[in-house]
Scaffold this motif. Structure first.
Motif, PDB file in Angstrom:
ATOM      1  N   SER A   3       0.833  -1.200   0.000  1.00  0.00           N
ATOM      2  CA  SER A   3       0.000   0.000   0.000  1.00  0.00           C
ATOM      3  C   SER A   3       0.863   1.243   0.000  1.00  0.00           C
ATOM      4  O   SER A   3       0.529   2.261  -0.597  1.00  0.00           O
ATOM      5  CB  SER A   3      -0.931  -0.005   1.217  1.00  0.00           C
ATOM      6  OG  SER A   3      -0.184  -0.031   2.420  1.00  0.00           O
ATOM      7  N   ASP A   4       2.039   1.206   0.692  1.00  0.00           N
ATOM      8  CA  ASP A   4       2.956   2.346   0.668  1.00  0.00           C
ATOM      9  C   ASP A   4       3.513   2.552  -0.732  1.00  0.00           C
ATOM     10  O   ASP A   4       3.619   3.681  -1.217  1.00  0.00           O
ATOM     11  CB  ASP A   4       4.094   2.140   1.647  1.00  0.00           C
ATOM     12  CG  ASP A   4       3.648   2.309   3.102  1.00  0.00           C
ATOM     13  OD1 ASP A   4       4.388   1.871   3.985  1.00  0.00           O
ATOM     14  OD2 ASP A   4       2.560   2.890   3.317  1.00  0.00           O
ATOM     15  N   MET A   6       2.102   1.755  -3.442  1.00  0.00           N
ATOM     16  CA  MET A   6       1.016   2.258  -4.278  1.00  0.00           C
ATOM     17  C   MET A   6       0.840   3.768  -4.105  1.00  0.00           C
ATOM     18  O   MET A   6       0.704   4.508  -5.082  1.00  0.00           O
ATOM     19  CB  MET A   6      -0.291   1.522  -3.929  1.00  0.00           C
ATOM     20  CG  MET A   6      -1.457   1.858  -4.846  1.00  0.00           C
ATOM     21  SD  MET A   6      -1.230   1.197  -6.505  1.00  0.00           S
ATOM     22  CE  MET A   6      -1.534  -0.543  -6.186  1.00  0.00           C
ATOM     23  N   SER A   7       0.861   4.236  -2.870  1.00  0.00           N
ATOM     24  CA  SER A   7       0.666   5.666  -2.629  1.00  0.00           C
ATOM     25  C   SER A   7       1.858   6.479  -3.117  1.00  0.00           C
ATOM     26  O   SER A   7       1.700   7.581  -3.657  1.00  0.00           O
ATOM     27  CB  SER A   7       0.423   5.920  -1.136  1.00  0.00           C
ATOM     28  OG  SER A   7       1.548   5.538  -0.368  1.00  0.00           O
ATOM     29  N   ILE A   8       3.075   5.916  -2.921  1.00  0.00           N
ATOM     30  CA  ILE A   8       4.264   6.619  -3.412  1.00  0.00           C
ATOM     31  C   ILE A   8       4.230   6.712  -4.935  1.00  0.00           C
ATOM     32  O   ILE A   8       4.477   7.767  -5.526  1.00  0.00           O
ATOM     33  CB  ILE A   8       5.545   5.902  -2.942  1.00  0.00           C
ATOM     34  CG1 ILE A   8       5.706   6.043  -1.426  1.00  0.00           C
ATOM     35  CG2 ILE A   8       6.769   6.470  -3.654  1.00  0.00           C
ATOM     36  CD1 ILE A   8       6.827   5.182  -0.854  1.00  0.00           C
ATOM     37  N   ARG A  10       1.618   6.495  -6.865  1.00  0.00           N
ATOM     38  CA  ARG A  10       0.523   7.373  -7.291  1.00  0.00           C
ATOM     39  C   ARG A  10       0.951   8.839  -7.236  1.00  0.00           C
ATOM     40  O   ARG A  10       0.665   9.622  -8.144  1.00  0.00           O
ATOM     41  CB  ARG A  10      -0.697   7.153  -6.404  1.00  0.00           C
ATOM     42  CG  ARG A  10      -1.914   7.988  -6.829  1.00  0.00           C
ATOM     43  CD  ARG A  10      -3.081   7.729  -5.913  1.00  0.00           C
ATOM     44  NE  ARG A  10      -2.742   8.127  -4.539  1.00  0.00           N
ATOM     45  CZ  ARG A  10      -3.544   7.919  -3.485  1.00  0.00           C
ATOM     46  NH1 ARG A  10      -4.696   7.290  -3.647  1.00  0.00           N
ATOM     47  NH2 ARG A  10      -3.168   8.297  -2.273  1.00  0.00           N
ATOM     48  N   SER A  11       1.643   9.224  -6.166  1.00  0.00           N
ATOM     49  CA  SER A  11       2.113  10.611  -6.079  1.00  0.00           C
ATOM     50  C   SER A  11       3.113  10.914  -7.185  1.00  0.00           C
ATOM     51  O   SER A  11       3.144  12.016  -7.738  1.00  0.00           O
ATOM     52  CB  SER A  11       2.746  10.873  -4.710  1.00  0.00           C
ATOM     53  OG  SER A  11       3.970  10.173  -4.561  1.00  0.00           O
ATOM     54  N   GLN A  14       1.157  11.450 -10.428  1.00  0.00           N
ATOM     55  CA  GLN A  14       0.503  12.756 -10.421  1.00  0.00           C
ATOM     56  C   GLN A  14       1.513  13.885 -10.663  1.00  0.00           C
ATOM     57  O   GLN A  14       1.258  14.819 -11.431  1.00  0.00           O
ATOM     58  CB  GLN A  14      -0.217  12.962  -9.085  1.00  0.00           C
ATOM     59  CG  GLN A  14      -1.427  12.053  -8.895  1.00  0.00           C
ATOM     60  CD  GLN A  14      -2.019  12.164  -7.496  1.00  0.00           C
ATOM     61  OE1 GLN A  14      -1.346  12.591  -6.562  1.00  0.00           O
ATOM     62  NE2 GLN A  14      -3.278  11.757  -7.363  1.00  0.00           N
ATOM     63  N   SER A  60       7.146   8.617   1.797  1.00  0.00           N
ATOM     64  CA  SER A  60       5.747   8.965   1.531  1.00  0.00           C
ATOM     65  C   SER A  60       5.518   9.546   0.151  1.00  0.00           C
ATOM     66  O   SER A  60       4.441  10.051  -0.141  1.00  0.00           O
ATOM     67  CB  SER A  60       5.253   9.963   2.587  1.00  0.00           C
ATOM     68  OG  SER A  60       5.390   9.431   3.882  1.00  0.00           O
ATOM     69  N   GLY A  61       6.529   9.574  -0.727  1.00  0.00           N
ATOM     70  CA  GLY A  61       6.317  10.020  -2.095  1.00  0.00           C
ATOM     71  C   GLY A  61       6.712  11.469  -2.348  1.00  0.00           C
ATOM     72  O   GLY A  61       7.555  12.036  -1.654  1.00  0.00           O
ATOM     73  N   ARG A  63       5.346  15.516  -3.867  1.00  0.00           N
ATOM     74  CA  ARG A  63       4.202  16.426  -4.015  1.00  0.00           C
ATOM     75  C   ARG A  63       4.629  17.631  -4.853  1.00  0.00           C
ATOM     76  O   ARG A  63       5.818  17.941  -4.982  1.00  0.00           O
ATOM     77  CB  ARG A  63       3.700  16.903  -2.655  1.00  0.00           C
ATOM     78  CG  ARG A  63       4.711  17.717  -1.869  1.00  0.00           C
ATOM     79  CD  ARG A  63       4.163  18.161  -0.521  1.00  0.00           C
ATOM     80  NE  ARG A  63       5.172  18.877   0.258  1.00  0.00           N
ATOM     81  CZ  ARG A  63       5.454  20.167   0.129  1.00  0.00           C
ATOM     82  NH1 ARG A  63       4.799  20.895  -0.779  1.00  0.00           N
ATOM     83  NH2 ARG A  63       6.387  20.741   0.862  1.00  0.00           N
ATOM     84  N   MET A 431       3.528   1.067  -9.541  1.00  0.00           N
ATOM     85  CA  MET A 431       2.142   0.740  -9.175  1.00  0.00           C
ATOM     86  C   MET A 431       1.799  -0.684  -9.595  1.00  0.00           C
ATOM     87  O   MET A 431       1.125  -1.413  -8.850  1.00  0.00           O
ATOM     88  CB  MET A 431       1.184   1.741  -9.831  1.00  0.00           C
ATOM     89  CG  MET A 431       1.297   3.153  -9.287  1.00  0.00           C
ATOM     90  SD  MET A 431       0.205   4.317 -10.130  1.00  0.00           S
ATOM     91  CE  MET A 431      -1.388   3.727  -9.569  1.00  0.00           C
TER      92      MET A 431
END
Length: 445
Positions: A3-4, A6-8, A10-11, A14, A60-61, A63, A431
């Motif tokens: 899940s980490d 995936m979130s990293i 995803r960021s 984006q 945590s990716g 931003r 991902m």
């Protein structure tokens, strides 16, 4: 962990997509006037603690930290300043070139030389009708060329006045647009794309305004700008959402002056200043040409009055007028040329007064006077052309420096496009890997 991942990822996707969007925006506007290149600023997503995390390690990716408008206030000010100088010099050179053409093409110099030559030929036989007729015709030609010169100089002045009047209109229009842009900027949020576009619009308007007059700017934190026309000590033209009105006054001698509201304005740059300088030079040259015409009228008539014509009568004034435009030929009859001394009998072949006339004209030397006028305008034009060339080089250097910093380089954008595309694909691959790991873990369970 999946899940980490995936979130990293995803960021990352984006962030890469935003980078691609900004790069595409730069490429699309590479030829847009006034567009300032944007760049993406990314930052790590900071977080601490949590399962399987050691110390302050952050996993945590990424931003979006911001989209930067790559504007350099100093380079923009240099482009405005040097561009204003070039606009002034260009307008002045254009006006001087028209003035030079007006005087040269009128043929005054050649007409004066021709008139003096006809007086020389008349000494061969002072009573010869054809030689006398030649003097009258050469005098008529000279008068006509002075009138043409005056008309052409007036036309050159009217052209510069028209350009200056149009410049005043455009300056007031741009000032109103700047005031409206200020109002919209004060209402726009800091992070909005609308504000970025408004800042581009603001800088474009400032650049356009500097083409008409030298300006001094003060920028507020919200992006609004206050503008003084004529430099730092000049009157306020734009303050917040309010624009003052520039006005032009034309004097009787054709020169112009400017004011903003009730404040007199002194310009040192921009096309308005160039037109003003050109009209000042024109006024001086018109005085010179008018003075030369008046001297010819006065001196010749004085010499003419000291002799007798072919009928034995005292010589009548041959010319009239006190300006080039008002110069007229008063004698049409060839017998009225006073070539003999005063008191001579009718038909006298005595050329004593003709010698006096020629000596008077030689002392006045109107051909040399006209040559000095032509040299004055030609020399001034040559000097201004040299200045213009130097200013254009300086302005070109300033534009190149600004373009290198804030303009769109398609090669650099192509590199960014590939970089963000690879980042997008890599994040997508992460991902996919996270999804596979998650499915594997579910299968084990």
């Amino acid at each position: 962990m999946a899940s980490d991942l995936m979130s990293i990822a995803r960021s990352g996707v984006q962030a890469a997509r935003i980078g691609l969007d900004v790069t595409a925006q730069n490429i699309a506007n590479a030829s847009s006037e006034g567009y300032v290149r944007r760049s993406v600023s990314l930052a790590e997503v900071a977080s601490t603690g949590g399962a399987y995390r050691v110390g302050d390690l952050s996993l945590s990716g990424v931003r979006l930290d911001g989209i930067t408008r790559n504007a350099d206030a100093f380079r923009q000010a240099e482009v405005r300043r040097t561009g204003s100088d070039v606009a002034r010099a260009t307008s002045e050179v254009s006006g001087l070139r028209n003035i030079e053409s007006a005087i040269e093409q009128s043929g005054v110099y050649d007409a004066i030389v021709g008139f003096e030559a006809s007086l020389q030929r008349l000494t061969q036989d002072p009573v010869d009708t054809s030689l006398r007729a030649s003097v009258i015709e050469k005098a008529r030609t000279m008068v006509g060329t002075f009138q043409i010169a005056a008309q052409e100089m007036d036309a050159a002045g009217e052209g510069m006045q028209f350009l200056a009047s149009d410049g005043v209109t455009q300056t007031n229009r741009i000032a109103q647009e700047l005031a409206r842009t200020n109002t919209r900027l004060s209402r726009a949020s800091d992070a909005s794309s609308d504000k970025t576009a408004l800042l581009d619009q603001r800088d474009k308007l400032l650049q356009q305004l500097s083409e008409y007059g030298n300006i001094a700017t003060t920028f507020a934190t919200d992006g609004t700008v206050a503008v003084k026309l004529g430099g730092a000590t000049g009157p306020d033209l734009v303050t917040g959402g309010t624009a003052a009105t520039l006005a032009m006054t034309t004097a009787t001698n054709g020169t112009i002056s400017f004011s903003v509201g009730t404040s007199a304005l002194t310009l040192s740059g921009g096309s308005l200043s160039g037109n003003q300088l050109g009209l000042n030079k024109l006024a001086q040259l018109k005085l010179d040409v008018d003075g030369l015409a008046e001297d010819i009228v006065d001196k010749f008539n004085q010499a003419q009055g000291t002799g007798a014509d072919l009928d034995g009568a005292p010589g009548a004034p041959m010319f009239s007028g006190t300006t080039a435009a008002g110069m007229q030929l008063s004698v049409e009859n060839v017998r009225k040329l006073a070539t003999a001394p005063l008191g001579s009998l009718a038909g006298s072949r005595d050329s004593g007064n003709l010698t006096n006339i020629r000596n008077t004209m030689s002392a006045l030397n109107p051909a040399s006077g006209m040559d000095q006028i032509l040299f004055d305008v030609s020399g001034t034009l040559a000097g201004r052309n040299v200045t213009l060339g130097a200013l254009q080089t300086i302005a070109g250097t300033a534009k190149v420096a600004l373009s290198a910093q804030s303009g769109v380089d398609l090669d650099a954008e192509a590199v960014s496009l590939i970089r963000y595309q690879q980042a997008f694909q890599a994040s997508g691959k992460v991902m996919q890997t996270a999804s596979d790991i998650f499915d594997t873990l579910l299968g084990i369970g």
